[in-house]
Design a protein around this motif. Structure first.
Motif, PDB file in Angstrom:
ATOM      1  N   MET A   1      -1.509  11.711  61.921  1.00 12.03           N
ATOM      2  CA  MET A   1      -0.165  11.450  61.456  1.00 12.03           C
ATOM      3  C   MET A   1      -0.123  10.030  60.887  1.00 12.03           C
ATOM      4  N   LYS A   2       0.564   9.875  59.801  1.00 13.28           N
ATOM      5  CA  LYS A   2       0.696   8.564  59.186  1.00 13.28           C
ATOM      6  C   LYS A   2       1.512   7.642  60.092  1.00 13.28           C
ATOM      7  N   THR A   3       1.173   6.370  60.075  1.00 15.06           N
ATOM      8  CA  THR A   3       1.846   5.388  60.924  1.00 15.06           C
ATOM      9  C   THR A   3       3.358   5.407  60.724  1.00 15.06           C
ATOM     10  N   GLU A   4       3.805   5.479  59.474  1.00 16.17           N
ATOM     11  CA  GLU A   4       5.246   5.465  59.194  1.00 16.17           C
ATOM     12  C   GLU A   4       5.939   6.664  59.837  1.00 16.17           C
ATOM     13  N   ASN A   5       5.314   7.815  59.767  1.00 19.00           N
ATOM     14  CA  ASN A   5       5.887   9.031  60.357  1.00 19.00           C
ATOM     15  C   ASN A   5       5.918   8.938  61.880  1.00 19.00           C
ATOM     16  N   LEU A   6       4.863   8.373  62.448  1.00 13.31           N
ATOM     17  CA  LEU A   6       4.793   8.207  63.896  1.00 13.31           C
ATOM     18  C   LEU A   6       5.894   7.265  64.369  1.00 13.31           C
ATOM     19  N   ILE A   7       6.090   6.166  63.679  1.00 15.82           N
ATOM     20  CA  ILE A   7       7.145   5.216  64.044  1.00 15.82           C
ATOM     21  C   ILE A   7       8.512   5.897  64.003  1.00 15.82           C
ATOM     22  N   LEU A   8       8.775   6.658  62.953  1.00 15.06           N
ATOM     23  CA  LEU A   8      10.062   7.349  62.844  1.00 15.06           C
ATOM     24  C   LEU A   8      10.260   8.332  63.994  1.00 15.06           C
ATOM     25  N   ARG A   9       9.224   9.056  64.362  1.00  9.40           N
ATOM     26  CA  ARG A   9       9.338  10.000  65.483  1.00  9.40           C
ATOM     27  C   ARG A   9       9.618   9.266  66.782  1.00  9.40           C
ATOM     28  N   ILE A  10       8.918   8.167  66.989  1.00  7.28           N
ATOM     29  CA  ILE A  10       9.125   7.394  68.215  1.00  7.28           C
ATOM     30  C   ILE A  10      10.561   6.876  68.275  1.00  7.28           C
ATOM     31  N   ILE A  11      11.019   6.282  67.184  1.00 10.54           N
ATOM     32  CA  ILE A  11      12.356   5.671  67.183  1.00 10.54           C
ATOM     33  C   ILE A  11      13.457   6.718  67.146  1.00 10.54           C
ATOM     34  N   ASN A  12      13.408   7.617  66.190  1.00  9.76           N
ATOM     35  CA  ASN A  12      14.519   8.556  65.977  1.00  9.76           C
ATOM     36  C   ASN A  12      14.549   9.699  66.973  1.00  9.76           C
ATOM     37  N   GLY A  78       4.070   3.291  76.901  1.00  8.60           N
ATOM     38  CA  GLY A  78       5.163   2.482  77.427  1.00  8.60           C
ATOM     39  C   GLY A  78       6.528   3.032  77.072  1.00  8.60           C
ATOM     40  N   VAL A  79       6.671   3.502  75.845  1.00  7.99           N
ATOM     41  CA  VAL A  79       7.933   4.077  75.388  1.00  7.99           C
ATOM     42  C   VAL A  79       8.266   5.329  76.199  1.00  7.99           C
ATOM     43  N   ILE A  80       7.269   6.154  76.444  1.00  7.08           N
ATOM     44  CA  ILE A  80       7.487   7.383  77.215  1.00  7.08           C
ATOM     45  C   ILE A  80       7.920   7.050  78.643  1.00  7.08           C
ATOM     46  N   GLU A  99       3.151  15.695  71.783  1.00  3.33           N
ATOM     47  CA  GLU A  99       2.754  15.272  70.440  1.00  3.33           C
ATOM     48  C   GLU A  99       2.451  13.767  70.413  1.00  3.33           C
ATOM     49  N   LEU A 100       3.321  12.976  71.018  1.00  2.00           N
ATOM     50  CA  LEU A 100       3.110  11.526  71.051  1.00  2.00           C
ATOM     51  C   LEU A 100       1.869  11.168  71.863  1.00  2.00           C
ATOM     52  N   LEU A 101       1.645  11.858  72.965  1.00  5.78           N
ATOM     53  CA  LEU A 101       0.453  11.594  73.777  1.00  5.78           C
ATOM     54  C   LEU A 101      -0.828  11.970  73.034  1.00  5.78           C
ATOM     55  N   GLU A 103      -1.203  11.735  69.770  1.00  6.60           N
ATOM     56  CA  GLU A 103      -1.390  10.640  68.817  1.00  6.60           C
ATOM     57  C   GLU A 103      -1.946   9.404  69.523  1.00  6.60           C
ATOM     58  N   ALA A 104      -1.460   9.125  70.724  1.00  5.10           N
ATOM     59  CA  ALA A 104      -1.968   7.990  71.496  1.00  5.10           C
ATOM     60  C   ALA A 104      -3.449   8.179  71.824  1.00  5.10           C
ATOM     61  N   GLU A 105      -3.813   9.402  72.164  1.00  5.90           N
ATOM     62  CA  GLU A 105      -5.215   9.701  72.471  1.00  5.90           C
ATOM     63  C   GLU A 105      -6.098   9.515  71.232  1.00  5.90           C
ATOM     64  N   LYS A 106      -5.608   9.954  70.072  1.00 11.45           N
ATOM     65  CA  LYS A 106      -6.359   9.755  68.826  1.00 11.45           C
ATOM     66  C   LYS A 106      -6.562   8.272  68.559  1.00 11.45           C
ATOM     67  N   LEU A 107      -5.531   7.498  68.778  1.00 13.94           N
ATOM     68  CA  LEU A 107      -5.631   6.053  68.565  1.00 13.94           C
ATOM     69  C   LEU A 107      -6.676   5.452  69.496  1.00 13.94           C
ATOM     70  N   GLU A 108      -6.687   5.879  70.739  1.00 10.83           N
ATOM     71  CA  GLU A 108      -7.658   5.384  71.713  1.00 10.83           C
ATOM     72  C   GLU A 108      -9.088   5.758  71.316  1.00 10.83           C
ATOM     73  N   LYS A 109      -9.276   7.006  70.915  1.00 12.88           N
ATOM     74  CA  LYS A 109     -10.616   7.505  70.613  1.00 12.88           C
ATOM     75  C   LYS A 109     -11.126   7.036  69.257  1.00 12.88           C
ATOM     76  N   ASN A 110     -10.311   7.192  68.235  1.00 13.86           N
ATOM     77  CA  ASN A 110     -10.763   6.967  66.867  1.00 13.86           C
ATOM     78  C   ASN A 110     -10.426   5.584  66.325  1.00 13.86           C
ATOM     79  N   GLY A 111      -9.502   4.922  66.964  1.00 12.90           N
ATOM     80  CA  GLY A 111      -9.126   3.596  66.498  1.00 12.90           C
ATOM     81  C   GLY A 111      -8.195   3.595  65.314  1.00 12.90           C
ATOM     82  N   SER A 112      -7.717   4.764  64.920  1.00 14.45           N
ATOM     83  CA  SER A 112      -6.772   4.802  63.801  1.00 14.45           C
ATOM     84  C   SER A 112      -6.002   6.107  63.822  1.00 14.45           C
ATOM     85  N   ILE A 113      -4.917   6.099  63.081  1.00 11.46           N
ATOM     86  CA  ILE A 113      -4.141   7.323  62.879  1.00 11.46           C
ATOM     87  C   ILE A 113      -4.654   7.956  61.610  1.00 11.46           C
ATOM     88  N   SER A 114      -4.841   9.257  61.623  1.00  9.89           N
ATOM     89  CA  SER A 114      -5.363   9.924  60.441  1.00  9.89           C
ATOM     90  C   SER A 114      -4.376   9.856  59.293  1.00  9.89           C
TER      91      SER A 114
END
Length: 120
Positions: A1-12, A78-80, A99-101, A103-114
């Motif tokens: 997920m793109k960073t911008e989309n992830l941020i919107l999901r987290i916030i909104n 932390g947000v969760i 879904e958020l977890l 994405e967090a796991e992908k960040l931990e494993k791959n070091g980036s959001i796809s």
């Protein structure tokens, strides 16, 4: 997920917005102080929202965008924890949590959001 989309999901969809304020229900929303305390207390990272301009929402976005992948993962966790299910907005549900977890796991494993490859 793109960073911008992830941020919107987290916030909104998870934290929630109301009248320009970040966090629902009202008694749980971020103040400037609680936002500053959020990063060491819930994410085990050092981030200073006072180094950024704007509202708590704008500062949250700036911090998330400038964070390392590992820090982003910690912020998601932390947000969760800070905004639990069963309180706040209806979109704060188990499906979004999973879904958020992921994405967090992908960040931990791959070091980036796809991000999709853009060929031009």
């Amino acid at each position: 997920m793109k960073t911008e989309n992830l941020i919107l999901r987290i916030i909104n969809r998870w934290i929630g917005l109301d009248g320009g304020y970040l966090g629902l229900p009202e008694q749980n929303r971020f103040t400037y102080k609680s936002h500053k305390d959020f990063y060491p207390e819930y994410c085990d990272i050092t981030k200073d929202p006072d180094l950024f301009e704007g509202t708590t929402r704008a500062r949250f976005v700036s911090i998330f965008e400038s964070a390392t992948p590992r820090e982003k993962s910690k912020i998601i966790h932390g947000v969760i924890e800070r905004f639990p299910m069963g309180q706040g907005i209806k979109t704060r549900n188990n499906s979004l949590k999973n879904e958020l977890l992921r994405e967090a796991e992908k960040l931990e494993k791959n070091g980036s959001i796809s991000n999709p490859d853009i060929k031009g």
